[in-house]
Scaffold this motif. Structure first.
Motif, PDB file in Angstrom:
ATOM      1  N   ILE A 188       0.733  -1.289   0.189  1.00  0.00           N
ATOM      2  CA  ILE A 188       0.078   0.060   0.064  1.00  0.00           C
ATOM      3  C   ILE A 188       0.741   1.339  -0.142  1.00  0.00           C
ATOM      4  O   ILE A 188       1.791   1.348   0.783  1.00  0.00           O
ATOM      5  N   PRO A 189       0.750   2.236  -1.034  1.00  0.00           N
ATOM      6  CA  PRO A 189       1.617   3.500  -0.925  1.00  0.00           C
ATOM      7  C   PRO A 189       1.126   4.238   0.248  1.00  0.00           C
ATOM      8  O   PRO A 189      -0.065   4.175   0.901  1.00  0.00           O
ATOM      9  N   TYR A 190       2.107   5.152   0.589  1.00  0.00           N
ATOM     10  CA  TYR A 190       1.670   6.014   1.642  1.00  0.00           C
ATOM     11  C   TYR A 190       1.827   7.585   1.469  1.00  0.00           C
ATOM     12  O   TYR A 190       2.314   7.916   0.207  1.00  0.00           O
ATOM     13  N   GLN A 191       1.315   8.500   2.297  1.00  0.00           N
ATOM     14  CA  GLN A 191       1.531   9.999   1.901  1.00  0.00           C
ATOM     15  C   GLN A 191       1.710  10.532   3.377  1.00  0.00           C
ATOM     16  O   GLN A 191       0.999  10.309   4.378  1.00  0.00           O
ATOM     17  N   VAL A 192       2.698  11.372   3.443  1.00  0.00           N
ATOM     18  CA  VAL A 192       3.031  12.181   4.468  1.00  0.00           C
ATOM     19  C   VAL A 192       1.865  13.412   4.569  1.00  0.00           C
ATOM     20  O   VAL A 192       2.009  14.204   3.688  1.00  0.00           O
ATOM     21  N   ILE A 193       1.332  13.558   5.576  1.00  0.00           N
ATOM     22  CA  ILE A 193       0.137  14.857   5.856  1.00  0.00           C
ATOM     23  C   ILE A 193       0.780  15.666   6.912  1.00  0.00           C
ATOM     24  O   ILE A 193       1.191  15.249   7.953  1.00  0.00           O
ATOM     25  N   THR A 194       1.021  16.913   6.439  1.00  0.00           N
ATOM     26  CA  THR A 194       1.224  17.946   7.212  1.00  0.00           C
ATOM     27  C   THR A 194       0.654  19.008   7.332  1.00  0.00           C
ATOM     28  O   THR A 194      -0.223  19.259   6.652  1.00  0.00           O
ATOM     29  N   SER A 195       1.185  20.351   7.764  1.00  0.00           N
ATOM     30  CA  SER A 195       0.314  21.601   7.589  1.00  0.00           C
ATOM     31  C   SER A 195       0.160  22.262   6.060  1.00  0.00           C
ATOM     32  O   SER A 195      -0.644  22.915   5.675  1.00  0.00           O
ATOM     33  N   GLU A 196       1.210  21.614   5.432  1.00  0.00           N
ATOM     34  CA  GLU A 196       1.231  21.820   3.870  1.00  0.00           C
ATOM     35  C   GLU A 196       0.322  21.293   3.150  1.00  0.00           C
ATOM     36  O   GLU A 196      -0.375  21.982   2.069  1.00  0.00           O
ATOM     37  N   ASN A 197      -0.334  20.223   3.377  1.00  0.00           N
ATOM     38  CA  ASN A 197      -1.461  19.527   2.472  1.00  0.00           C
ATOM     39  C   ASN A 197      -2.444  18.991   3.261  1.00  0.00           C
ATOM     40  O   ASN A 197      -3.297  18.418   2.689  1.00  0.00           O
ATOM     41  N   ALA A 198      -2.694  19.411   4.595  1.00  0.00           N
ATOM     42  CA  ALA A 198      -3.662  18.795   5.393  1.00  0.00           C
ATOM     43  C   ALA A 198      -5.143  19.077   5.106  1.00  0.00           C
ATOM     44  O   ALA A 198      -6.136  18.350   4.827  1.00  0.00           O
ATOM     45  N   ALA A 199      -5.293  20.549   4.589  1.00  0.00           N
ATOM     46  CA  ALA A 199      -6.586  20.987   4.095  1.00  0.00           C
ATOM     47  C   ALA A 199      -7.006  20.257   2.572  1.00  0.00           C
ATOM     48  O   ALA A 199      -8.175  19.918   2.511  1.00  0.00           O
ATOM     49  N   GLU A 200      -5.847  20.001   2.092  1.00  0.00           N
ATOM     50  CA  GLU A 200      -6.158  19.430   0.654  1.00  0.00           C
ATOM     51  C   GLU A 200      -6.661  17.889   0.889  1.00  0.00           C
ATOM     52  O   GLU A 200      -7.629  17.370   0.059  1.00  0.00           O
ATOM     53  N   TYR A 201      -5.915  17.308   1.752  1.00  0.00           N
ATOM     54  CA  TYR A 201      -6.274  15.837   2.102  1.00  0.00           C
ATOM     55  C   TYR A 201      -7.595  15.513   2.770  1.00  0.00           C
ATOM     56  O   TYR A 201      -8.257  14.395   2.568  1.00  0.00           O
ATOM     57  N   ALA A 202      -7.854  16.535   4.002  1.00  0.00           N
ATOM     58  CA  ALA A 202      -8.945  16.106   4.754  1.00  0.00           C
ATOM     59  C   ALA A 202     -10.303  15.768   4.234  1.00  0.00           C
ATOM     60  O   ALA A 202     -11.111  14.821   4.736  1.00  0.00           O
ATOM     61  N   PRO A 203     -10.550  16.573   3.241  1.00  0.00           N
ATOM     62  CA  PRO A 203     -12.201  16.141   2.698  1.00  0.00           C
ATOM     63  C   PRO A 203     -12.361  14.843   2.395  1.00  0.00           C
ATOM     64  O   PRO A 203     -13.343  14.221   2.307  1.00  0.00           O
ATOM     65  N   THR A 204     -11.242  13.868   1.718  1.00  0.00           N
ATOM     66  CA  THR A 204     -11.178  12.636   1.541  1.00  0.00           C
ATOM     67  C   THR A 204     -10.929  11.485   2.497  1.00  0.00           C
ATOM     68  O   THR A 204     -10.807  10.448   2.005  1.00  0.00           O
ATOM     69  N   ALA A 205     -10.508  12.116   3.685  1.00  0.00           N
ATOM     70  CA  ALA A 205      -9.806  11.340   4.905  1.00  0.00           C
ATOM     71  C   ALA A 205     -11.101  10.641   5.274  1.00  0.00           C
ATOM     72  O   ALA A 205     -12.351  11.031   5.266  1.00  0.00           O
ATOM     73  N   TYR A 206     -11.090   9.636   5.872  1.00  0.00           N
ATOM     74  CA  TYR A 206     -12.079   8.678   6.584  1.00  0.00           C
ATOM     75  C   TYR A 206     -12.421   9.026   7.927  1.00  0.00           C
ATOM     76  O   TYR A 206     -11.418   9.911   8.579  1.00  0.00           O
TER      77      TYR A 206
END
Length: 382
Positions: A364-382
């Motif tokens: 499974i691929p991974y992705q590091v989430i920080t303050s730089e991309n959290a807002a972009e990632y949050a809507p699709t997070a579970y």
């Protein structure tokens, strides 16, 4: 000597078919009703008759179309709806066995199997754990084998202990897909494919986040462990410790057990804060084996009256609540470990149903989430 010449049919001679018809009642019926109805007689006198006579195949096609139209209607006069049969996958039964149901990550994973398999007509068979023991999982897998499932998907609590039932599945000809585990300790012939995250790498990435945050500054770390027996937790811890060897200023001062549970992790962090206070130590960071453990630690920090964000928290999963905490400045970062593995299992099963050998290993691929991309990632997070 040549035989007699063949007899020629005279105008008055009857073919065998006609002779048979004369002897039957069909001939009498035709003789009585030999005249054409007026409509047909009109057609015969028209140019249409000459066209049909010349292109007789058109007449046959027309008759067949009429017969087809009749057969597409039932006795009530309503059209019969034709539904094509589904593929062979509609007859498949997939059994799933695991023992964790008390955290959102595992719940999301189970739901992903339903979302991937059920729309394809595949029967998903899952028994809620009655107790969290290896013995219960052994009996659960035996039950699925007795139900004659076509495929087994297993999240092993103890892979070595499950060897007897893996042998039973092999003897029954049921392909096994292993989930979420390291399988170096068992015979590869027991399973057809293995899906796993790179837990070692996840731990290393968390160490890298703290190294970037603190640079050369001293950093005292509390490690909130998942469960002691979890291979995933063990690999994450090992990866984290390996990476710390590169950063002598980062050191672990305490290890507590959160058991992948937010409430348990909160109590664990409260214990760590009390211990550190008693030793006059300052906690600078927390490495949590899951987001649930990290959120529990964050809550303990808030309850203790400490400013959120002063203690940097890193964890693994990438759930929405952690994304929100990162955006709020209360959390340093998380490494995504996406739980939606059901679609991968569905793909592997479809491969095998087409006679194709499945991938032996899916990482499974991974992705590091920080303050730089959290807002972009949050809507699709579970």
């Amino acid at each position: 000597m040549p035989g007699p010449p063949p007899k020629k049919n005279t105008p008055g001679a009857l073919s065998p078919l006609r002779a048979s018809m004369r002897q039957s009642g069909v001939w009498l019926l035709l003789k009585k009703h030999w005249r054409l109805p007026p409509l047909w007689a009109s057609i015969q006198r028209s140019g249409v008759w000459l066209l049909l006579k010349k292109h007789w195949c058109l007449l046959i096609v027309g008759v067949l179309c009429v017969l087809l139209g009749i057969t597409l209607y039932n006795t009530s006069g309503q059209a019969v709806i034709w539904n094509p049969e589904s593929g062979d996958s509609s007859c498949l039964h997939v059994g799933f066995s695991q023992m964790e149901t008390d955290n959102p990550w595992r719940t999301a994973q189970i739901n992903s199997f339903r979302e991937a398999l059920l729309p394809n007509g595949i029967d998903f068979i899952y028994h809620e754990p009655e107790e969290y023991t290896v013995q219960w999982q052994l009996e659960d897998i035996r039950s699925l084998i007795r139900e004659k499932v076509d495929y087994l998907v297993i999240v092993p609590a103890d892979l070595t202990a499950l060897t007897p039932v893996l042998q039973d599945a092999k003897d029954a000809g049921i392909p096994v897909i292993l989930i979420d585990q390291s399988a170096e300790t068992i015979d590869p012939s027991y399973y057809v494919s293995r899906i796993s995250a790179d837990y070692l790498r996840e731990g290393q990435l968390c160490a890298g986040l703290l190294a970037d945050r603190f640079g050369d500054k001293p950093c005292n770390i509390v490690e909130i462990y998942g469960t002691e027996s979890s291979p995933g937790a063990q690999a994450r811890s090992r990866g984290f410790h390996q990476a710390l060897a590169q950063y002598p200023n980062l050191r672990i001062i305490d290890v507590e057990y959160g058991n992948f549970d937010r409430v348990t992790a909160q109590k664990a962090m409260e214990n760590a804060l009390i211990k550190a206070s008693g030793k006059s130590q300052t906690i600078h960071a927390v490495f949590a084996h899951s987001d649930e453990d990290g959120l529990g630690a964050l809550q303990a920090i808030k309850v203790a009256g400490l400013p959120p964000g002063d203690i940097s928290i890193v964890s693994i999963n990438g759930i929405q609540d952690v994304c929100k905490a990162i955006i709020a400045g209360e959390y340093l970062g998380t490494v995504e470990s996406n739980p939606r593995w059901g679609f991968i299992v569905d793909f592997l099963i479809q491969q095998m149903e087409r006679g194709v050998k499945p991938f032996p290993m899916v990482l499974i691929p991974y992705q590091v989430i920080t303050s730089e991309n959290a807002a972009e990632y949050a809507p699709t997070a579970y």
